[in-house]
Design an enzyme around this catalytic site. Structure first.
Site, PDB file in Angstrom:
ATOM      1  N   CYS A 231     -10.372  21.844  17.411  1.00 33.28           N
ATOM      2  CA  CYS A 231     -10.324  22.171  18.835  1.00 33.28           C
ATOM      3  C   CYS A 231      -9.762  21.015  19.650  1.00 33.28           C
ATOM      4  O   CYS A 231     -10.474  20.403  20.457  1.00 33.28           O
ATOM      5  CB  CYS A 231     -11.715  22.555  19.308  1.00 33.28           C
ATOM      6  SG  CYS A 231     -12.275  23.995  18.415  1.00 33.28           S
TER       7      CYS A 231
ATOM      8  N   TYR B 152      -2.721   6.552   3.435  1.00 28.08           N
ATOM      9  CA  TYR B 152      -3.305   6.769   4.760  1.00 28.08           C
ATOM     10  C   TYR B 152      -3.469   8.267   5.049  1.00 28.08           C
ATOM     11  O   TYR B 152      -3.313   8.715   6.176  1.00 28.08           O
ATOM     12  CB  TYR B 152      -2.461   6.062   5.839  1.00 28.08           C
ATOM     13  CG  TYR B 152      -2.225   4.600   5.501  1.00 28.08           C
ATOM     14  CD1 TYR B 152      -3.279   3.705   5.464  1.00 28.08           C
ATOM     15  CD2 TYR B 152      -0.949   4.126   5.154  1.00 28.08           C
ATOM     16  CE1 TYR B 152      -3.088   2.375   5.125  1.00 28.08           C
ATOM     17  CE2 TYR B 152      -0.744   2.799   4.807  1.00 28.08           C
ATOM     18  CZ  TYR B 152      -1.808   1.930   4.796  1.00 28.08           C
ATOM     19  OH  TYR B 152      -1.613   0.616   4.443  1.00 28.08           O
TER      20      TYR B 152
ATOM     21  N   GLY C 197       0.849  -1.190   0.000  1.00 25.29           N
ATOM     22  CA  GLY C 197       0.000   0.000   0.000  1.00 25.29           C
ATOM     23  C   GLY C 197       0.880   1.234   0.000  1.00 25.29           C
ATOM     24  O   GLY C 197       1.064   1.925  -0.995  1.00 25.29           O
TER      25      GLY C 197
HETATM   26  N1  LLP Z   1      -2.276  -6.094   3.798  1.00 28.21           N
HETATM   27  C1  LLP Z   1      -2.927  -6.059   4.969  1.00 28.21           C
HETATM   28  C2  LLP Z   1      -3.666  -7.234   5.418  1.00 28.21           C
HETATM   29  C3  LLP Z   1      -2.888  -4.889   5.759  1.00 28.21           C
HETATM   30  O1  LLP Z   1      -3.525  -4.861   6.926  1.00 28.21           O
HETATM   31  C4  LLP Z   1      -2.164  -3.758   5.303  1.00 28.21           C
HETATM   32  C5  LLP Z   1      -2.117  -2.531   6.104  1.00 28.21           C
HETATM   33  C6  LLP Z   1      -1.512  -3.847   4.062  1.00 28.21           C
HETATM   34  C7  LLP Z   1      -1.583  -5.034   3.330  1.00 28.21           C
HETATM   35  C8  LLP Z   1      -0.749  -2.697   3.469  1.00 28.21           C
HETATM   36  O2  LLP Z   1       0.336  -2.354   4.242  1.00 28.21           O
HETATM   37  P1  LLP Z   1       1.396  -1.274   3.701  1.00 28.21           P
HETATM   38  O3  LLP Z   1       2.097  -1.873   2.497  1.00 28.21           O
HETATM   39  O4  LLP Z   1       0.671  -0.055   3.361  1.00 28.21           O
HETATM   40  O5  LLP Z   1       2.318  -1.094   4.855  1.00 28.21           O
HETATM   41  N2  LLP Z   1      -2.840   3.821   9.012  1.00 28.21           N
HETATM   42  C9  LLP Z   1      -1.479   3.367   9.227  1.00 28.21           C
HETATM   43  C10 LLP Z   1      -1.159   2.120   8.440  1.00 28.21           C
HETATM   44  C11 LLP Z   1      -2.097   0.963   8.726  1.00 28.21           C
HETATM   45  C12 LLP Z   1      -1.765  -0.249   7.927  1.00 28.21           C
HETATM   46  C13 LLP Z   1      -2.848  -1.261   8.039  1.00 28.21           C
HETATM   47  N3  LLP Z   1      -2.671  -2.426   7.233  1.00 28.21           N
HETATM   48  C14 LLP Z   1      -0.526   4.506   8.889  1.00 28.21           C
HETATM   49  O6  LLP Z   1      -0.986   5.584   8.529  1.00 28.21           O
HETATM   50  O7  LLP Z   1       0.683   4.357   9.030  1.00 28.21           O
END
Ligand code: LLP
Length: 412
Positions: free
Chosen positions: A342, A371, A275
């Protein structure tokens, strides 16, 4: 590398002046660069050339239809976690056969929708969910292809909120008890166990935890084979980190090379769910300074983007690089860059050295493509920002700025 660059001290998104965009579309404004999305997807996907694989973009990182469509057209599959994400992926034209469905709390209606669409597989996170999928598939006269999300108990060395593959986390099945789950699944009439899955966390800056998890899964694979199970897919999830500041995460090519070594001769199709590494540095958030203010201990830049627009600094203490959209060459001071919400936790940066910016000038908040908008809200009754996709000199409104009417539209 991304395509947000300065020309004569003015920021451009690809071929388009960011100041011109901010003037036309207002702020706060999310800007995405199509060329950067393509570049990052290609760098990631091609890192696995030579291994049979499918790169499923993790929709939660950036679920705008224009982004999903762009990636889908490049051959991306999608990693989804809800019926809403399934809807988006299909609407963006991604074939269902390229969609994998993760998440701990899939509801029966969502399972049904995914079976109707004909997704590639469910990444199942509990035995209770397995029973539910079997039941729903049975009621539809279908067989569900599944993998179990196996929790390999590996420390990904990242922020605790985005660490998911340890025993104390809610995700997946404990590796020591997963064999029984496969046995159960193999005996179910409407379940076809075709894969193994794990996702250990996000923003990982070292390959070691990935490889530790992979080694555990490969040992486990041997046990499944001994049981006579015909496993086809190995889904390693997402998690590869990006540079927000001075981090030096491994390049996807190093990740690819390390996996290639381990997977040589192993007859499994690899699935990856990146992601952040695709989307993070493909987007910036543009915000305007509304006021400046100082007290004896702090200088504040009060900007028009709040924690409702970009919650990462407030929620995780995350660092996002901030720079002027137009350089004026003024001397620097320490600032807290804060939003209009706020809450004292509403900030984009604290004690950040920035040139002396004045009200009416704009700032670019980097690494906001993942995100960012997806975690935004209407808190304080603030309409959500506009999203633009820039491709060369072409600008597409990927999502209109919300209006006050939008805020109350569903209220009776
Ligand atoms: N696959 C699964 C099952 C996941 O839960 C996630 C992310 C991904 C793939 C993708 O992960 P990435 O390649 O983006 O690291 N809101 C947080 C990040 C939460 C990630 C949740 N799961 C932030 O802003 O850092």
């Amino acid at each position: 590398m991304h395509h947000f660059q300065y020309r004569d001290g003015r920021l451009y998104a690809e071929e388009v002046s960011v100041t011109a965009l901010a003037e036309e579309y207002g702020t706060p404004l999310y800007l995405y660069s199509a060329a950067t999305f393509r570049r990052h997807f290609k760098a990631f996907d091609s890192a696995f050339d030579g291994i049979e694989h499918l790169t499923c973009f993790s929709v939660k990182a950036n679920s705008n239809l224009a982004v999903l469509r762009l990636l889908g057209e490049m051959g991306a599959g999608m990693d989804i976690v809800s019926g809403g994400e399934l809807y988006r992926a299909l609407k963006a034209g991604v074939p269902a056969g390229r969609i994998v469905y993760s998440g701990v709390g899939k509801r029966p209606s969502e399972i049904r929708e995914a079976l109707e669409a004909g997704i590639l597989m469910f990444n199942v996170e509990s035995v209770a969910e397995l029973h539910k999928i079997n039941e729903v598939a049975g009621s539809m006269g279908k067989t569900a292809k599944i993998s179990f999300r196996i929790n390999p108990d590996v420390d990904p060395q990242t922020h605790p909120y985005i660490s998911t593959g340890m025993k104390k986390n809610k995700f997946g099945l404990d590796i020591d008890h997963s064999l029984e789950a496969y046995e159960l699944a193999a005996g179910m009439e409407h379940i076809d166990p075709v894969g193994m899955d794990c996702h250990i966390g996000s923003q990982l800056t070292s390959l070691d935890p990935f490889l530790e998890a992979l080694d555990k899964l490969l040992v486990f694979y041997g046990r499944l084979k001994d049981m006579g199970l015909n496993i086809t897919y190995l889904d390693l999830g997402g998690g590869l980190g990006i540079p927000y500041d001075s981090e030096e995460p491994p390049h996807p090519s190093e990740f690819g090379q390390a996996l290639r070594k381990r997977l040589e001769g192993v007859p499994l199709k690899l699935i990856l769910e990146p992601g952040r590494v695709v989307a993070g540095n493909s987007g910036v958030l543009i915000t305007e300074v509304v006021y400046t203010k100082s007290n004896p201990s702090k200088n504040f830049l009060i900007v028009d983007a709040g924690m409702n627009d970009l919650i990462r600094p407030s929620l995780y203490g995350s660092y996002h690089k901030i720079e002027e959209v137009e350089h004026h060459g003024r001397s620097a001071s320490l600032y807290d860059v804060v939003g209009p919400i706020c809450e004292s936790g509403d900030f984009l940066a604290r004690d950040r050295e920035l040139p002396e910016v004045q009200a009416g000038e704009r700032l670019a908040v980097y690494s906001a493509g993942a995100y960012g908008f997806v975690m935004s809200s209407n808190y304080n009754s603030r309409p959500r920002a506009c999203e633009l996709l820039v491709d060369g000199d072409k600008v597409t409104v990927a999502r209109k700025r919300e209006t006050y009417e939008d805020l109350v539209e569903n209220e009776c």
